[in-house]
Design a protein around this motif. Structure first.
Motif, PDB file in Angstrom:
ATOM      1  N   GLU A 135       0.937  -1.194   0.144  1.00 35.52           N
ATOM      2  CA  GLU A 135       0.095  -0.026   0.007  1.00 35.52           C
ATOM      3  C   GLU A 135       0.845   1.157   0.035  1.00 35.52           C
ATOM      4  OE1 GLU A 135      -3.573  -0.121   0.045  1.00 35.52           O
ATOM      5  OE2 GLU A 135      -3.125  -2.132  -0.486  1.00 35.52           O
ATOM      6  N   ILE A 136       2.024   1.146   0.796  1.00 32.31           N
ATOM      7  CA  ILE A 136       2.821   2.509   1.163  1.00 32.31           C
ATOM      8  C   ILE A 136       3.462   2.623  -0.497  1.00 32.31           C
ATOM      9  CG2 ILE A 136       4.883   3.216   1.939  1.00 32.31           C
ATOM     10  CD1 ILE A 136       3.861   1.766   4.601  1.00 32.31           C
ATOM     11  N   LEU A 137       3.973   1.524  -1.021  1.00 32.68           N
ATOM     12  CA  LEU A 137       4.940   1.797  -2.236  1.00 32.68           C
ATOM     13  C   LEU A 137       3.837   2.220  -3.285  1.00 32.68           C
ATOM     14  CD1 LEU A 137       7.218  -1.222  -1.815  1.00 32.68           C
ATOM     15  CD2 LEU A 137       7.838   1.268  -1.883  1.00 32.68           C
ATOM     16  N   TRP A 138       2.700   1.911  -3.261  1.00 30.95           N
ATOM     17  CA  TRP A 138       1.742   2.280  -4.328  1.00 30.95           C
ATOM     18  C   TRP A 138       1.367   3.709  -4.097  1.00 30.95           C
ATOM     19  CZ3 TRP A 138      -3.353   3.873  -3.885  1.00 30.95           C
ATOM     20  CH2 TRP A 138      -4.148   4.143  -4.917  1.00 30.95           C
ATOM     21  N   THR A 139       1.261   4.106  -2.711  1.00 30.83           N
ATOM     22  CA  THR A 139       0.735   5.524  -2.414  1.00 30.83           C
ATOM     23  C   THR A 139       2.126   6.310  -2.869  1.00 30.83           C
ATOM     24  OG1 THR A 139      -0.623   4.655  -0.843  1.00 30.83           O
ATOM     25  CG2 THR A 139       0.217   6.840  -0.686  1.00 30.83           C
ATOM     26  N   ALA A 140       3.227   5.957  -2.921  1.00 30.33           N
ATOM     27  CA  ALA A 140       4.370   6.751  -3.075  1.00 30.33           C
ATOM     28  C   ALA A 140       4.712   6.625  -4.743  1.00 30.33           C
ATOM     29  CB  ALA A 140       5.572   6.491  -2.341  1.00 30.33           C
ATOM     30  N   ARG A 141       4.169   5.758  -5.283  1.00 33.18           N
ATOM     31  CA  ARG A 141       4.328   5.464  -6.921  1.00 33.18           C
ATOM     32  C   ARG A 141       5.767   5.198  -6.941  1.00 33.18           C
ATOM     33  NH1 ARG A 141       0.345   8.376 -10.234  1.00 33.18           N
ATOM     34  NH2 ARG A 141      -1.010   9.744  -8.595  1.00 33.18           N
ATOM     35  N   LEU A 142       6.124   4.215  -6.108  1.00 34.12           N
ATOM     36  CA  LEU A 142       7.608   3.618  -6.300  1.00 34.12           C
ATOM     37  C   LEU A 142       7.586   2.130  -6.436  1.00 34.12           C
ATOM     38  CD1 LEU A 142       9.267   5.522  -3.375  1.00 34.12           C
ATOM     39  CD2 LEU A 142       9.790   5.726  -5.751  1.00 34.12           C
ATOM     40  N   SER A 143       8.465   1.576  -7.486  1.00 37.58           N
ATOM     41  CA  SER A 143       8.606   0.228  -7.619  1.00 37.58           C
ATOM     42  C   SER A 143       9.028  -0.488  -6.469  1.00 37.58           C
ATOM     43  CB  SER A 143       9.613   0.096  -8.591  1.00 37.58           C
ATOM     44  OG  SER A 143       9.819  -1.316  -8.886  1.00 37.58           O
ATOM     45  N   PRO A 144       8.390  -1.776  -6.142  1.00 37.85           N
ATOM     46  CA  PRO A 144       8.912  -2.519  -5.056  1.00 37.85           C
ATOM     47  C   PRO A 144      10.199  -3.048  -5.102  1.00 37.85           C
ATOM     48  CG  PRO A 144       7.074  -3.583  -6.310  1.00 37.85           C
ATOM     49  CD  PRO A 144       7.364  -2.355  -7.021  1.00 37.85           C
ATOM     50  N   PHE A 145      10.617  -3.011  -6.566  1.00 32.30           N
ATOM     51  CA  PHE A 145      12.231  -3.547  -6.609  1.00 32.30           C
ATOM     52  C   PHE A 145      13.160  -2.264  -6.789  1.00 32.30           C
ATOM     53  CE2 PHE A 145       9.952  -7.472  -7.937  1.00 32.30           C
ATOM     54  CZ  PHE A 145      10.436  -8.258  -6.933  1.00 32.30           C
ATOM     55  N   LYS A 146      12.613  -1.255  -6.473  1.00 26.86           N
ATOM     56  CA  LYS A 146      13.591   0.031  -6.620  1.00 26.86           C
ATOM     57  C   LYS A 146      14.695  -0.199  -5.486  1.00 26.86           C
ATOM     58  CE  LYS A 146      13.737   5.171  -7.101  1.00 26.86           C
ATOM     59  NZ  LYS A 146      14.386   5.028  -8.326  1.00 26.86           N
ATOM     60  N   ARG A 147      15.952   0.193  -5.795  1.00 23.56           N
ATOM     61  CA  ARG A 147      17.119   0.039  -4.936  1.00 23.56           C
ATOM     62  C   ARG A 147      16.864   1.064  -3.860  1.00 23.56           C
ATOM     63  NH1 ARG A 147      22.853  -1.099  -7.254  1.00 23.56           N
ATOM     64  NH2 ARG A 147      23.194   0.206  -5.779  1.00 23.56           N
ATOM     65  N   ALA A 148      17.047   0.634  -2.494  1.00 26.79           N
ATOM     66  CA  ALA A 148      17.141   1.476  -1.335  1.00 26.79           C
ATOM     67  C   ALA A 148      17.829   2.719  -1.583  1.00 26.79           C
ATOM     68  CB  ALA A 148      17.113   0.812  -0.218  1.00 26.79           C
ATOM     69  N   ASP A 149      19.266   2.643  -2.218  1.00 30.94           N
ATOM     70  CA  ASP A 149      19.905   3.659  -2.413  1.00 30.94           C
ATOM     71  C   ASP A 149      19.746   4.628  -3.537  1.00 30.94           C
ATOM     72  OD1 ASP A 149      20.818   1.937  -4.267  1.00 30.94           O
ATOM     73  OD2 ASP A 149      23.125   1.841  -3.332  1.00 30.94           O
TER      74      ASP A 149
END
Ligand SMILES: [Zn+2]
Length: 284
Positions: free
Chosen positions: A179-193
């Protein structure tokens, strides 16, 4: 699968109902869930409950005499208050805390065959030093930490794993991370750095808004006895195959051994549909 919002509402409702109540007796059927023996469990008999609160995804029952029960529900546990005591044959019972002057019973139950939920009875001054709490990162709610630097330290790890790592940030699990990644429009596989300043800020806002929104929802709809299944206000997780509530694209899923990750390809992965590991394993 109780995460921060579900544990928070559980703690609030139980605290409202039990603060000041005296424990008649406590027992841990089968001794499987109780992970400590000193002090013994009967040390809380006859003592008052001072507070029931949350730390990360844990519940803490503070008892008079500088003692605390630390409880982790894991994936299938529930801490519930009942008006009647459990039958001795109730195989879901892990911890029974009987309340004086009534038939009421605070009960840790666990569904399914695995026994993973656990309880520790600790002396209050040693509570925060217990491995389970000492290793927790900052709480995800009500004041999430600034995420830019925190996540940069996690290198190439994908966001979907890092945000669920309790040592990095405490309280988020498999449901709310989607839910959080969808809300922020970020890929679940985006690198943390690999987050820009704006992305890190949007992610922090999403962490707060979704967890806070869930707790506000539970405040409206959850009453005692706390139901076995809470009405999680999810928009994406568990909604694979349905239209995205924001853009209408089909929500996609990646199936893992024991859980499913859901995301919107249009909003989060530039239209790319990620490989479903379950399918690729079957095709091997
Ligand atoms: Zn979408």
């Amino acid at each position: 699968m109780p995460e921060l919002p579900e544990v928070e509402i559980t703690a609030r409702r139980l605290d409202e109902a039990l603060r000041g109540s005296v424990i008649a007796s406590a027992l841990a059927p089968g001794l499987n869930a109780l992970k400590t023996f000193d002090p013994p469990l009967h040390a809380i008999d006859g003592r008052a409950i001072e507070a029931i609160r949350r730390r990360g995804k844990h519940l803490v029952v503070d008892v008079d005499g500088e003692l605390s029960l630390l409880i982790h529900l894991m994936s299938a546990g529930r801490l519930q208050l009942f008006d009647k005591r459990a039958g001795m044959r109730d195989r879901t019972s892990r911890l029974l805390v009987r309340i004086e002057g009534s038939e009421r019973e605070l009960r840790l139950r666990e569904f399914g065959t695995r026994q993973a939920a656990w309880v520790k009875l600790l002396r209050r001054p040693e509570l925060e030093d217990d491995e389970a709490l000492a290793t927790l990162g900052p709480e995800a709610w009500p004041d999430p930490p600034a995420l830019g630097e925190l996540l940069a330290d996690q290198g190439a790890r994908p966001l979907h794993g890092v945000l669920r790592d309790q040592r990095v940030i405490a309280g988020i699990g498999r449901s709310w991370v989607d839910e959080i990644l969808w809300t922020a429009r970020l890929s679940p596989f985006k690198r943390a750095d690999d987050l820009s300043g704006d992305e890190a800020a949007a992610l922090r806002t999403a962490v707060f808004e979704r967890l806070d929104g869930a707790i506000a929802h539970y405040e409206e709809v959850v009453t005692l006895p706390i139901p076995d299944k809470l009405p999680l206000p999810l928009l994406v997780h568990r909604h694979a195959g349905e239209p995205c509530p924001r853009c209408g694209a089909t929500i996609e899923a990646v199936h893992y051994e024991s859980y499913v990750m859901c995301y919107c390809p249009t909003d989060q992965t530039a239209g790319k549909v990620l490989k479903d590991r379950r399918l690729s394993r079957l095709l091997k």
